[in-house]
Design an enzyme around this catalytic site. Structure first.
Site, mmCIF file in Angstrom:
data_model
loop_
_atom_site.group_PDB
_atom_site.id
_atom_site.type_symbol
_atom_site.label_atom_id
_atom_site.label_comp_id
_atom_site.label_asym_id
_atom_site.label_seq_id
_atom_site.Cartn_x
_atom_site.Cartn_y
_atom_site.Cartn_z
ATOM 1 N N THR A 135 -0.240 -10.687 5.357
ATOM 2 C CA THR A 135 0.045 -10.355 3.956
ATOM 3 C C THR A 135 0.711 -11.504 3.206
ATOM 4 O OG1 THR A 135 0.358 -8.109 4.740
ATOM 5 C CG2 THR A 135 1.113 -8.574 2.506
ATOM 6 N N SER A 141 -3.926 -5.665 0.748
ATOM 7 C CA SER A 141 -5.097 -4.878 1.142
ATOM 8 C C SER A 141 -6.357 -5.733 1.207
ATOM 9 C CB SER A 141 -5.338 -3.756 0.125
ATOM 10 O OG SER A 141 -4.230 -2.909 0.058
ATOM 11 N N GLU A 251 -3.765 -1.340 16.308
ATOM 12 C CA GLU A 251 -2.600 -1.132 15.437
ATOM 13 C C GLU A 251 -2.654 0.268 14.813
ATOM 14 O OE1 GLU A 251 -2.026 -4.315 12.644
ATOM 15 O OE2 GLU A 251 -0.163 -3.460 11.878
ATOM 16 N N GLN A 288 11.319 34.904 6.796
ATOM 17 C CA GLN A 288 9.884 34.759 7.104
ATOM 18 C C GLN A 288 9.338 33.430 6.562
ATOM 19 O OE1 GLN A 288 6.817 37.348 5.381
ATOM 20 N NE2 GLN A 288 6.309 37.949 7.456
ATOM 21 N N GLN A 345 13.412 19.891 4.483
ATOM 22 C CA GLN A 345 13.795 20.954 3.537
ATOM 23 C C GLN A 345 14.486 22.105 4.267
ATOM 24 O OE1 GLN A 345 13.513 20.554 0.365
ATOM 25 N NE2 GLN A 345 14.016 22.600 -0.398
HETATM 26 C C1 FAD Z 1 7.875 -2.603 6.464
HETATM 27 C C2 FAD Z 1 6.587 -3.355 6.374
HETATM 28 C C3 FAD Z 1 6.184 -4.150 7.440
HETATM 29 C C4 FAD Z 1 5.013 -4.897 7.362
HETATM 30 N N1 FAD Z 1 4.640 -5.710 8.404
HETATM 31 C C5 FAD Z 1 3.599 -6.565 8.238
HETATM 32 C C6 FAD Z 1 3.300 -7.559 9.235
HETATM 33 O O1 FAD Z 1 3.941 -7.621 10.276
HETATM 34 N N2 FAD Z 1 2.294 -8.426 8.976
HETATM 35 C C7 FAD Z 1 1.556 -8.380 7.837
HETATM 36 O O2 FAD Z 1 0.684 -9.207 7.675
HETATM 37 N N3 FAD Z 1 1.793 -7.443 6.882
HETATM 38 C C8 FAD Z 1 2.804 -6.546 7.055
HETATM 39 N N4 FAD Z 1 3.071 -5.604 6.099
HETATM 40 C C9 FAD Z 1 2.269 -5.603 4.874
HETATM 41 C C10 FAD Z 1 1.338 -4.399 4.745
HETATM 42 O O3 FAD Z 1 0.308 -4.476 5.674
HETATM 43 C C11 FAD Z 1 0.840 -4.396 3.285
HETATM 44 O O4 FAD Z 1 1.960 -4.053 2.475
HETATM 45 C C12 FAD Z 1 -0.305 -3.437 3.061
HETATM 46 O O5 FAD Z 1 -1.473 -3.888 3.697
HETATM 47 C C13 FAD Z 1 -0.608 -3.236 1.567
HETATM 48 O O6 FAD Z 1 -0.737 -4.449 0.894
HETATM 49 P P1 FAD Z 1 0.079 -4.685 -0.463
HETATM 50 O O7 FAD Z 1 1.503 -4.361 -0.183
HETATM 51 O O8 FAD Z 1 -0.243 -6.041 -0.970
HETATM 52 O O9 FAD Z 1 -0.469 -3.581 -1.451
HETATM 53 P P2 FAD Z 1 -1.724 -3.747 -2.463
HETATM 54 O O10 FAD Z 1 -2.888 -4.277 -1.728
HETATM 55 O O11 FAD Z 1 -1.264 -4.480 -3.675
HETATM 56 O O12 FAD Z 1 -2.007 -2.226 -2.840
HETATM 57 C C14 FAD Z 1 -1.338 -1.529 -3.908
HETATM 58 C C15 FAD Z 1 -1.957 -0.131 -4.009
HETATM 59 O O13 FAD Z 1 -3.350 -0.260 -4.373
HETATM 60 C C16 FAD Z 1 -4.131 0.471 -3.460
HETATM 61 N N5 FAD Z 1 -5.430 -0.171 -3.264
HETATM 62 C C17 FAD Z 1 -5.675 -1.454 -2.930
HETATM 63 N N6 FAD Z 1 -6.982 -1.665 -2.810
HETATM 64 C C18 FAD Z 1 -7.596 -0.485 -3.061
HETATM 65 C C19 FAD Z 1 -8.957 -0.041 -3.083
HETATM 66 N N7 FAD Z 1 -9.965 -0.868 -2.799
HETATM 67 N N8 FAD Z 1 -9.220 1.250 -3.394
HETATM 68 C C20 FAD Z 1 -8.201 2.106 -3.672
HETATM 69 N N9 FAD Z 1 -6.902 1.751 -3.655
HETATM 70 C C21 FAD Z 1 -6.603 0.488 -3.348
HETATM 71 C C22 FAD Z 1 -3.326 0.471 -2.157
HETATM 72 O O14 FAD Z 1 -3.723 1.497 -1.283
HETATM 73 C C23 FAD Z 1 -1.915 0.660 -2.702
HETATM 74 O O15 FAD Z 1 -1.693 2.018 -2.947
HETATM 75 C C24 FAD Z 1 4.209 -4.812 6.191
HETATM 76 C C25 FAD Z 1 4.604 -3.977 5.124
HETATM 77 C C26 FAD Z 1 5.773 -3.255 5.216
HETATM 78 C C27 FAD Z 1 6.171 -2.393 4.053
#
Ligand code: FAD
Length: 386
Positions: A135, A141, A251, A288, A345
């Site tokens: 990321t 994503s 994963e 209940q 809850q």
């Molecule tokens: C605590 C934590 C640990 C993590 N550890 C790692 C790690 O070790 N290594 C690593 O590489 N990453 C890691 N991540 C990152 C994680 O994998 C990403 O946060 C995740 O893949 C989402 O990417 P983004 O945050 O950029 O969200 P975005 O891609 O910006 O998404 C924002 C929103 O848009 C939606 N969205 C995006 N594309 C689409 C689509 N085509 N259709 C519909 N909806 C969509 C998403 O579902 C989301 O709701 C970690 C994240 C957290 C919070």
């Protein structure tokens, strides 16, 4: 529900996995659980705990013995992941060792013989800690949008860019880093192992999160970091996306199993709580509404358990595909959150207090719908197969 003892033995567990399960459970509760609060306060699991985990064989039991591992298979890793969650250590310690073990498998599958011999025994002992860096601030994503660049230079690559939200980010020694070595899109991606001591590599802040307080999650910065050719996983550029997709199935399996254990625990803790808590002259269980809510939660946990065990067996048989692993990941983690919220809850205000197990479970569960591919992305994958 059947007795808890029966629930602990899954159909995919062989006799040796069950035997190991008993000793793992004891070790986790006696040796690691007492440190949980300190890790939460410090925002990290200390190196001494990693070395101790190595001594007890908890860092990737599925690694071959020749590399210092336990010589088991993914059933051993899955059992360990479940027991870590059951012990109440899923949040920091569990995510840490799960991620570390994934890195060990990237190295086992794709590194040169020389690098495997150099890194894996030190990963099994806890001397080297692994992280996976996909990321970036601009892309999560959409992995095809990765910008971190690996420019070819004599003898290796110069890596420049930035990663964010990286689990084990503060502790990491070996970072499997997704880099762009070629054209736009997925074909131009490669995995390079960046060693934390390299010139130009810097760890950023340990990020503050809603949950998982003991899990170090960080930004990572790369400023023309030299990475030798031998650290290119697979030895040929452009294989990164395929390598990621293969390993991501595991994963998601870990997310699925973690979600199921968390639901089972929530039902168990909540049943105990509502039987003891008196309101209006009777126990909360006597209402209940409570009985129906708990009946629903127990049913959801049971359906999820059957689904997860089936998936795990398919994983072991080599027949679990991307679509079905995506189905399990989104459904079990969404259902987990519904169950945990109902259970919280039923605790009333006590459910909001972190000293109660339900509060920790609820807080730490939220991220499962986001990482390892968001649940929306899981649905994109499933829809493509329809
Ligand atoms: C605590 C934590 C640990 C993590 N550890 C790692 C790690 O070790 N290594 C690593 O590489 N990453 C890691 N991540 C990152 C994680 O994998 C990403 O946060 C995740 O893949 C989402 O990417 P983004 O945050 O950029 O969200 P975005 O891609 O910006 O998404 C924002 C929103 O848009 C939606 N969205 C995006 N594309 C689409 C689509 N085509 N259709 C519909 N909806 C969509 C998403 O579902 C989301 O709701 C970690 C994240 C957290 C919070």
């Amino acid at each position: 529900m059947s007795s808890q003892a029966n629930d602990l033995v899954a159909p995919w567990m062989s006799e040796d996995v069950v035997l190991l399960q008993n000793s793992v459970r004891r070790v986790l509760v006696n040796e690691f659980l007492p440190h949980r609060e300190r890790w939460d306060e410090e925002g990290i699991v200390d190196r001494a705990a990693w070395l101790k985990a190595g001594e007890y064989g908890l860092l990737c039991p599925s690694l071959p013995e020749e590399f210092g591992g336990g010589g088991g298979n993914k059933a051993h890793d899955a059992m360990l992941a479940q027991e870590v969650e059951r012990a109440g250590l899923g949040g920091g310690f569990g995510v840490g060792i799960g991620t570390h073990c994934m890195v060990a498998h990237y190295i086992l599958a794709y590194a040169t013989d020389e690098k495997r011999a150099e890194w894996l025994p030190r990963m099994a002992s806890g001397e080297l800690i692994g992280a996976v860096a996909m990321t970036e601030p601009g892309t999560g994503s959409d992995l095809q949008g990765i910008c971190t660049k690996a420019e070819k230079v004599p003898g290796g690559y110069k890596v420049s860019g930035q990663k964010i939200f990286i689990s084990n980010g503060q502790n990491a020694d070996l970072i499997v880093t997704v880099c762009r070595t070629g054209e736009a899109g997925s074909k131009g991606l490669s995995l390079l192992v960046v060693e934390a001591g390299s010139a130009g590599f810097k760890k950023g802040r340990n990020l503050e999160k809603i949950g998982l307080p003991a899990q170090d999650t960080s930004e990572l910065f790369f400023d023309e970091v030299f990475v030798p050719d031998c650290n290119l996983l697979g030895g040929v550029e452009g294989q990164g996306f395929g390598q990621l997709m293969t390993q991501l199935v595991w994963e998601r399996m870990l997310c699925t199993l973690g979600a199921v254990v968390s639901m089972e625990l929530a039902v168990q803790h909540t049943t105990e709580y509502v039987r003891a808590r008196k309101v209006f002259g009777k126990t909360v269980m006597d209402f209940q509404n409570t009985q129906f809510k708990l009946a629903e939660c127990a049913t959801k946990a049971r359906v999820a358990r059957v689904f997860a065990d089936q998936q795990m067996q398919q994983f072991l048989d080599g027949t679990l595909d991307n679509t079905h692993s995506a189905m399990a990941k989104w459904w079990t983690t969404d259902t987990q959150f519904q169950v945990l919220d109902e259970c919280l809850q039923l605790h009333g205000g006590y459910g909001y207090m972190t000293e109660y197990p339900i509060a920790r479970l609820w807080r730490d569960a939220r991220v499962l719908r986001i990482w390892a591919g968001t649940n929306e992305i899981m649905k994109v994958i499933i829809a493509r197969s329809l």
